[in-house]
Design an enzyme around this catalytic site. Sequence first.
Site, mmCIF file in Angstrom:
data_model
loop_
_atom_site.group_PDB
_atom_site.id
_atom_site.type_symbol
_atom_site.label_atom_id
_atom_site.label_comp_id
_atom_site.label_asym_id
_atom_site.label_seq_id
_atom_site.Cartn_x
_atom_site.Cartn_y
_atom_site.Cartn_z
ATOM 1 N N ASP A 183 -10.482 2.271 -1.029
ATOM 2 C CA ASP A 183 -9.825 1.435 -0.023
ATOM 3 C C ASP A 183 -10.818 0.795 0.948
ATOM 4 O O ASP A 183 -10.399 0.156 1.914
ATOM 5 C CB ASP A 183 -8.809 2.262 0.767
ATOM 6 C CG ASP A 183 -7.387 1.716 0.640
ATOM 7 O OD1 ASP A 183 -7.204 0.680 -0.024
ATOM 8 O OD2 ASP A 183 -6.466 2.329 1.203
ATOM 9 N N ASP A 191 0.829 -1.203 0.000
ATOM 10 C CA ASP A 191 0.000 0.000 0.000
ATOM 11 C C ASP A 191 0.869 1.261 0.000
ATOM 12 O O ASP A 191 1.887 1.346 0.708
ATOM 13 C CB ASP A 191 -0.917 -0.005 1.216
ATOM 14 C CG ASP A 191 -1.832 -1.211 1.222
ATOM 15 O OD1 ASP A 191 -2.944 -1.120 0.703
ATOM 16 O OD2 ASP A 191 -1.390 -2.259 1.728
ATOM 17 N N SER A 217 -10.196 8.309 19.297
ATOM 18 C CA SER A 217 -10.996 7.738 18.213
ATOM 19 C C SER A 217 -10.144 6.908 17.275
ATOM 20 O O SER A 217 -10.603 5.921 16.704
ATOM 21 C CB SER A 217 -11.660 8.852 17.387
ATOM 22 O OG SER A 217 -12.820 9.309 17.990
ATOM 23 N N HIS A 273 -15.386 11.253 9.858
ATOM 24 C CA HIS A 273 -14.837 10.569 11.022
ATOM 25 C C HIS A 273 -15.005 9.051 10.920
ATOM 26 O O HIS A 273 -14.045 8.285 11.132
ATOM 27 C CB HIS A 273 -15.524 11.088 12.281
ATOM 28 C CG HIS A 273 -14.976 10.546 13.564
ATOM 29 N ND1 HIS A 273 -15.498 9.443 14.182
ATOM 30 C CD2 HIS A 273 -13.959 10.966 14.346
ATOM 31 C CE1 HIS A 273 -14.829 9.196 15.291
ATOM 32 N NE2 HIS A 273 -13.888 10.115 15.423
ATOM 33 N N ASP A 303 -8.356 0.138 29.893
ATOM 34 C CA ASP A 303 -7.932 -1.249 29.754
ATOM 35 C C ASP A 303 -6.600 -1.396 29.036
ATOM 36 O O ASP A 303 -5.749 -2.183 29.434
ATOM 37 C CB ASP A 303 -8.989 -2.052 28.982
ATOM 38 C CG ASP A 303 -10.241 -2.291 29.803
ATOM 39 O OD1 ASP A 303 -10.129 -2.878 30.885
ATOM 40 O OD2 ASP A 303 -11.333 -1.899 29.357
ATOM 41 N N TYR A 331 -18.246 1.256 30.741
ATOM 42 C CA TYR A 331 -18.992 0.039 31.062
ATOM 43 C C TYR A 331 -18.060 -1.166 31.106
ATOM 44 O O TYR A 331 -17.143 -1.285 30.284
ATOM 45 C CB TYR A 331 -20.118 -0.174 30.058
ATOM 46 C CG TYR A 331 -21.189 0.886 30.143
ATOM 47 C CD1 TYR A 331 -21.766 1.221 31.369
ATOM 48 C CD2 TYR A 331 -21.616 1.576 29.015
ATOM 49 C CE1 TYR A 331 -22.734 2.207 31.458
ATOM 50 C CE2 TYR A 331 -22.592 2.561 29.102
ATOM 51 C CZ TYR A 331 -23.147 2.869 30.322
ATOM 52 O OH TYR A 331 -24.102 3.844 30.421
ATOM 53 N N ASP A 363 -29.215 4.149 4.377
ATOM 54 C CA ASP A 363 -28.239 5.094 3.827
ATOM 55 C C ASP A 363 -27.189 5.424 4.882
ATOM 56 O O ASP A 363 -27.372 6.301 5.722
ATOM 57 C CB ASP A 363 -28.947 6.367 3.365
ATOM 58 C CG ASP A 363 -27.975 7.368 2.725
ATOM 59 O OD1 ASP A 363 -26.800 6.996 2.508
ATOM 60 O OD2 ASP A 363 -28.390 8.509 2.462
ATOM 61 N N ASN A 399 -3.157 -3.605 -1.875
ATOM 62 C CA ASN A 399 -3.794 -3.292 -3.160
ATOM 63 C C ASN A 399 -3.116 -2.104 -3.846
ATOM 64 O O ASN A 399 -3.711 -1.457 -4.708
ATOM 65 C CB ASN A 399 -5.282 -2.988 -2.963
ATOM 66 C CG ASN A 399 -5.528 -1.727 -2.135
ATOM 67 O OD1 ASN A 399 -4.700 -1.356 -1.314
ATOM 68 N ND2 ASN A 399 -6.663 -1.083 -2.355
ATOM 69 N N ASP A 433 -20.632 4.954 14.077
ATOM 70 C CA ASP A 433 -19.963 6.242 13.942
ATOM 71 C C ASP A 433 -20.802 7.149 13.048
ATOM 72 O O ASP A 433 -22.031 7.081 13.078
ATOM 73 C CB ASP A 433 -18.561 6.017 13.362
ATOM 74 C CG ASP A 433 -17.551 7.030 13.870
ATOM 75 O OD1 ASP A 433 -17.642 8.191 13.429
ATOM 76 O OD2 ASP A 433 -16.685 6.671 14.673
ATOM 77 N N ASN A 481 -10.923 12.396 24.952
ATOM 78 C CA ASN A 481 -9.800 13.278 24.643
ATOM 79 C C ASN A 481 -9.732 14.530 25.507
ATOM 80 O O ASN A 481 -9.272 15.568 25.059
ATOM 81 C CB ASN A 481 -9.883 13.736 23.181
ATOM 82 C CG ASN A 481 -9.867 12.591 22.212
ATOM 83 O OD1 ASN A 481 -9.378 11.508 22.529
ATOM 84 N ND2 ASN A 481 -10.416 12.812 21.041
#
Length: 592
Positions: A353, A311, A531, A377, A507, A481, A370, A391, A344, A469
């Site tokens: 890609d 790539d 993110s 994002h 974690d 959670y 849709d 690819n 998202d 953030n």
Amino acid sequence: MRRSEKWAIAFGVLAIVTMLVIGPNHHNNTYTTTENNYNQKNSQVEATAKDHLMAEDLAKTTSLFLSALSEQLDKWSEHYSNGDLSDDFSEEIREHPYISGMALLTSDQQLEQTIGTLESFKESQFSHTQNGIRYSEPYNRDGKSYLIMGKEMENNEIIIGEVDLSFIEAYLSETAAIADSSGTFFVSGSDPNVQFKTTAELPDGAKTETVPGLDWNIYVQSKAEERDQITYKNQAVAKLAPQANSTTWAKQNHYRIVSENNPYIVVEKDNTGTDHLLEELRRNEDVLFAEPNYAFANQVQTIESKVEPNDEFFKPYQWNLEQIQIEEGWNLANGQDTVIAIIDSGVDPNHIDLQEKLTEGYNAVDDNDDFTDQNGHGTHVAGIAAAVTNNIEGIAGVSWQSKIMPVKALNENGEGSSYSVARGIYWAVDHGADVINMSLGDYNHSDLLYDAITYAHEQGVILVSASGNDNTEQAMYPAAYPEVITVAAVDENKNRAFFSNYGDHIDVSAPGEHIPSTYTDNQYVVLSGTSMASPHVAGLAALLKSTNPELTNDAIGDIILGTADQLGDGDYNAYYGYGEINVRNSLQQIID
């Protein structure tokens, strides 16, 4: 501390949290918080640091944007032997809409084989050279900015391309501006604070970031972020008892149904604010629980050989994948027969890609199919987790063969609600997701959202979420959670990203600064934020699942945490969790 013990601790943390993407300002969405004593001085300090990070991301994105054409010019110059390249030029313009024209500039300054909008150009207009590619200064035509790039060949002819800079202009935040190498601003955001003609007008102490190879300077000046509680005004989410008919119930109580996903219903009532609406609903015997419709925002911040994909941007830009030992890991797994749901802002269905990786998708905002991303994002997050790999084009994804399930729960502004996120989770689980990535969050606990998280976990789905953030110890939801793998961000030096939330709910960690990935309109950009860290972990979870489909979600979580590279003090700490993920070690544990 093992994962099950840590989850018990995280479950008891009921703090208020939000997330934003560290990147262009159109990604820095509204916060949701009940903490109103935010220190304004600290806010301004953090804003300055984020401005600098944003400028770095913009500089890297601009470099990424232009590098594709640079390599293409190199290719054409190597294969050209006084032949006709007009067909190749036409193909290049079709495939890359930001290339508006191509031509050959002869030694006597004539344009030949001209394709597209390129009208005239002289060699004297080149202002500097970088790595064999020549550049002009940006110029304006018909209200749009352009740039000429050229590659000289042995016969002294130059293959040139005219680059439409509209993408860079559109991608810039409202509070950023770019000056060319002479110090003249040719792109500015809409905020008056960045409306300059030359760099001489910049305020004292202003910091700029230089675009590599071009000597362009990017200046960012955003406002200090305010943290106010955000909910959907005069709306509430209720869970109805099984015997209640929603239509009849709403009519009897004079509620208007905004949206419904049985047994959950979003309602509003004329001349009734959220607080009074909630009081009324909680007194209703047919209502099991009622809560505000919280606003959510996205979060932009032993193997003997390596597998190196071809790539285009892998080697020069994707430091993040090398850092998590992914090339060695690809010898052991590729993610085959797994599905990663990206809850998202949607995904660009036409991105070169991504398009062949997409499954059926869902729009949880409008309740239709849709899932087109109008924000960028979600497309960026999806590429990190599972872009088409090997690819030649663009970037490599963590999990080569995983399918991407696009679930749109955030709108074009990167904003959604607890209802839309929960609805998206249910849909993803019921349609075969193995892993769910949630690079979004809110600082309010939601019974509605937790019901959806519990349902997904009980169905064996692996849940991954960004930590947030805001450089705060407070825990964000769904990250807090216990069923969710919560991901903090680190930089190229394996240090905690300055914006990354911390605390006992963390974690594990993953790269989250200056991460290149896919973007809308077939583009690639660099963004920072937790993110960006989260989909690294989602991709690893899919690799583990593909290696042994019998592994439970808890077992996969234990492997990811148990094989992470320890960072900071102790086996576990509040900044890195159990450390930075290590793809090779995680997969090797299963193979052994």
